[in-house]
Design an enzyme around this catalytic site. Sequence first.
Site, mmCIF file in Angstrom:
data_model
loop_
_atom_site.group_PDB
_atom_site.id
_atom_site.type_symbol
_atom_site.label_atom_id
_atom_site.label_comp_id
_atom_site.label_asym_id
_atom_site.label_seq_id
_atom_site.Cartn_x
_atom_site.Cartn_y
_atom_site.Cartn_z
ATOM 1 N N ARG A 189 11.513 -1.731 10.908
ATOM 2 C CA ARG A 189 10.417 -1.402 11.829
ATOM 3 C C ARG A 189 10.281 -2.424 12.946
ATOM 4 N NH1 ARG A 189 5.235 0.226 8.231
ATOM 5 N NH2 ARG A 189 4.235 -1.102 9.787
ATOM 6 N N ARG B 194 11.991 -5.724 4.814
ATOM 7 C CA ARG B 194 11.700 -4.323 4.487
ATOM 8 C C ARG B 194 12.651 -3.398 5.248
ATOM 9 N NH1 ARG B 194 5.841 -1.850 5.390
ATOM 10 N NH2 ARG B 194 6.042 -2.875 7.398
ATOM 11 N N LYS C 192 0.838 -1.212 0.000
ATOM 12 C CA LYS C 192 0.000 0.000 0.000
ATOM 13 C C LYS C 192 0.874 1.262 0.000
ATOM 14 C CE LYS C 192 -2.046 -1.214 3.877
ATOM 15 N NZ LYS C 192 -1.326 -2.479 4.163
ATOM 16 N N ARG D 98 -0.286 -9.286 13.195
ATOM 17 C CA ARG D 98 -0.888 -8.332 12.242
ATOM 18 C C ARG D 98 -1.698 -9.064 11.179
ATOM 19 N NH1 ARG D 98 4.441 -5.532 10.555
ATOM 20 N NH2 ARG D 98 3.219 -4.257 9.129
HETATM 21 P P1 AP5 Z 1 4.881 -1.641 1.814
HETATM 22 O O1 AP5 Z 1 4.565 -0.771 0.652
HETATM 23 O O2 AP5 Z 1 5.634 -1.051 2.954
HETATM 24 O O3 AP5 Z 1 3.540 -2.382 2.314
HETATM 25 P P2 AP5 Z 1 2.313 -1.826 3.145
HETATM 26 O O4 AP5 Z 1 1.100 -2.479 2.597
HETATM 27 O O5 AP5 Z 1 2.332 -0.327 3.187
HETATM 28 O O6 AP5 Z 1 2.667 -2.461 4.540
HETATM 29 P P3 AP5 Z 1 2.629 -1.911 6.031
HETATM 30 O O7 AP5 Z 1 3.336 -2.961 6.862
HETATM 31 O O8 AP5 Z 1 3.158 -0.522 6.142
HETATM 32 O O9 AP5 Z 1 1.137 -1.944 6.316
HETATM 33 P P4 AP5 Z 1 0.488 -2.083 7.662
HETATM 34 O O10 AP5 Z 1 -0.899 -1.859 7.233
HETATM 35 O O11 AP5 Z 1 0.718 -3.282 8.452
HETATM 36 O O12 AP5 Z 1 1.233 -0.988 8.555
HETATM 37 P P5 AP5 Z 1 0.815 0.456 9.020
HETATM 38 O O13 AP5 Z 1 2.024 1.271 9.036
HETATM 39 O O14 AP5 Z 1 -0.390 0.919 8.291
HETATM 40 O O15 AP5 Z 1 5.674 -2.912 1.258
HETATM 41 C C1 AP5 Z 1 6.145 -3.918 2.146
HETATM 42 C C2 AP5 Z 1 7.492 -4.467 1.616
HETATM 43 O O16 AP5 Z 1 7.272 -5.113 0.370
HETATM 44 C C3 AP5 Z 1 8.544 -3.381 1.337
HETATM 45 O O17 AP5 Z 1 9.809 -3.900 1.659
HETATM 46 C C4 AP5 Z 1 8.450 -3.137 -0.180
HETATM 47 O O18 AP5 Z 1 9.678 -2.703 -0.744
HETATM 48 C C5 AP5 Z 1 8.065 -4.525 -0.665
HETATM 49 N N1 AP5 Z 1 7.227 -4.482 -1.860
HETATM 50 C C6 AP5 Z 1 6.176 -3.652 -2.118
HETATM 51 N N2 AP5 Z 1 5.628 -3.942 -3.317
HETATM 52 C C7 AP5 Z 1 6.336 -4.982 -3.818
HETATM 53 C C8 AP5 Z 1 6.249 -5.749 -5.026
HETATM 54 N N3 AP5 Z 1 5.307 -5.481 -5.954
HETATM 55 N N4 AP5 Z 1 7.127 -6.754 -5.192
HETATM 56 C C9 AP5 Z 1 8.081 -7.014 -4.263
HETATM 57 N N5 AP5 Z 1 8.211 -6.338 -3.094
HETATM 58 C C10 AP5 Z 1 7.344 -5.334 -2.882
HETATM 59 O O19 AP5 Z 1 0.310 0.163 10.513
HETATM 60 C C11 AP5 Z 1 1.223 -0.156 11.531
HETATM 61 C C12 AP5 Z 1 0.477 -0.264 12.854
HETATM 62 O O20 AP5 Z 1 -0.145 1.017 13.183
HETATM 63 C C13 AP5 Z 1 -0.704 -1.256 12.892
HETATM 64 O O21 AP5 Z 1 -0.270 -2.580 13.143
HETATM 65 C C14 AP5 Z 1 -1.536 -0.667 14.036
HETATM 66 O O22 AP5 Z 1 -0.966 -0.966 15.301
HETATM 67 C C15 AP5 Z 1 -1.408 0.829 13.814
HETATM 68 N N6 AP5 Z 1 -2.459 1.324 12.913
HETATM 69 C C16 AP5 Z 1 -2.260 1.882 11.678
HETATM 70 N N7 AP5 Z 1 -3.443 2.193 11.123
HETATM 71 C C17 AP5 Z 1 -4.409 1.821 12.021
HETATM 72 C C18 AP5 Z 1 -5.820 1.861 11.992
HETATM 73 N N8 AP5 Z 1 -6.502 2.337 10.923
HETATM 74 N N9 AP5 Z 1 -6.498 1.376 13.064
HETATM 75 C C19 AP5 Z 1 -5.845 0.905 14.149
HETATM 76 N N10 AP5 Z 1 -4.498 0.817 14.226
HETATM 77 C C20 AP5 Z 1 -3.768 1.278 13.164
#
Ligand code: AP5
Length: 219
Positions: free
Chosen positions: A155, A126, A13, A166
């Site tokens: 992270r 990552r 994402k 997660r």
């Molecule tokens: P990346 O683009 O970083 O993936 P992402 O989907 O953004 O993953 P996140 O881990 O950031 O999502 P998340 O939803 O768990 O975390 P968030 O920060 O929102 O890509 C991942 C890896 O893959 C990278 O190394 C990239 O290079 C690689 N990659 C990407 N595309 C690729 C491809 N096509 N091919 C190969 N490799 C690829 O949330 C963190 C925490 O915050 C949550 O656990 C929770 O505690 C809290 N939180 C956040 N939002 C909320 C909410 N709405 N409600 C409650 N708690 C929340």
Amino acid sequence: MRLILFGPPGAGKGTQARQLVERFHLKQISTGDLFRAALRDETPVGLEAKGYMDRGELVPDSVVNKMVEEALGAIGNDHYILDGFPRTTEQARWLLGYLDEHDAPLDAVISLKVDPELIVQRLSRRRTDKETGAIYHLDFNPPPADLPADRLVHRSDDQPDAIRTRLGVYEADTRPLAAIFEQEARFAEIDGVGEIDEVQGRIMDALRTLGARGIEATS
Ligand code: AP5
């Protein structure tokens, strides 16, 4: 354009959002990034979120909704990508109500589909540039060779136990939102596996098919 990128942790994402931000001049509203910034600034919200994030659990809805309300209000409720929000039925219902109240409907919800085994591979390798926020993968999208190693962050929730939690939370609390979006918004699910540019191409195709505002200007 008002867009949601939806999908499990590690689906790509954030990676895809950064390209869309440049292409369409949007603001990325990543709730995870907002919490990490709040934690760096040691604000009460950041300190409250820390424990939940480290364990891979969700931060309480009331805290998240308030933060998103402020972020959306600050940009006039348009030209944004929501990344990582909503993640619970309560968040989704709150958001749809808020957008309705402000007569600001979503243009599209794009869901990225990636299998859990690949997600574990993606998250465990990552790395993020702490200065620019750029997202890398040590194998699939390596950082530039001249980038100082101390700028690259692993992270704290990208550890095996937190990743498992997660993924479980996503299945239980977040995946069911797809049914709400299918009914209430222009929704498309696309394959999130393949080269990063290939996935971006699929998102562009989906935005065209869904008739998202602003897409006509692109070739
Ligand atoms: P990346 O683009 O970083 O993936 P992402 O989907 O953004 O993953 P996140 O881990 O950031 O999502 P998340 O939803 O768990 O975390 P968030 O920060 O929102 O890509 C991942 C890896 O893959 C990278 O190394 C990239 O290079 C690689 N990659 C990407 N595309 C690729 C491809 N096509 N091919 C190969 N490799 C690829 O949330 C963190 C925490 O915050 C949550 O656990 C929770 O505690 C809290 N939180 C956040 N939002 C909320 C909410 N709405 N409600 C409650 N708690 C929340």
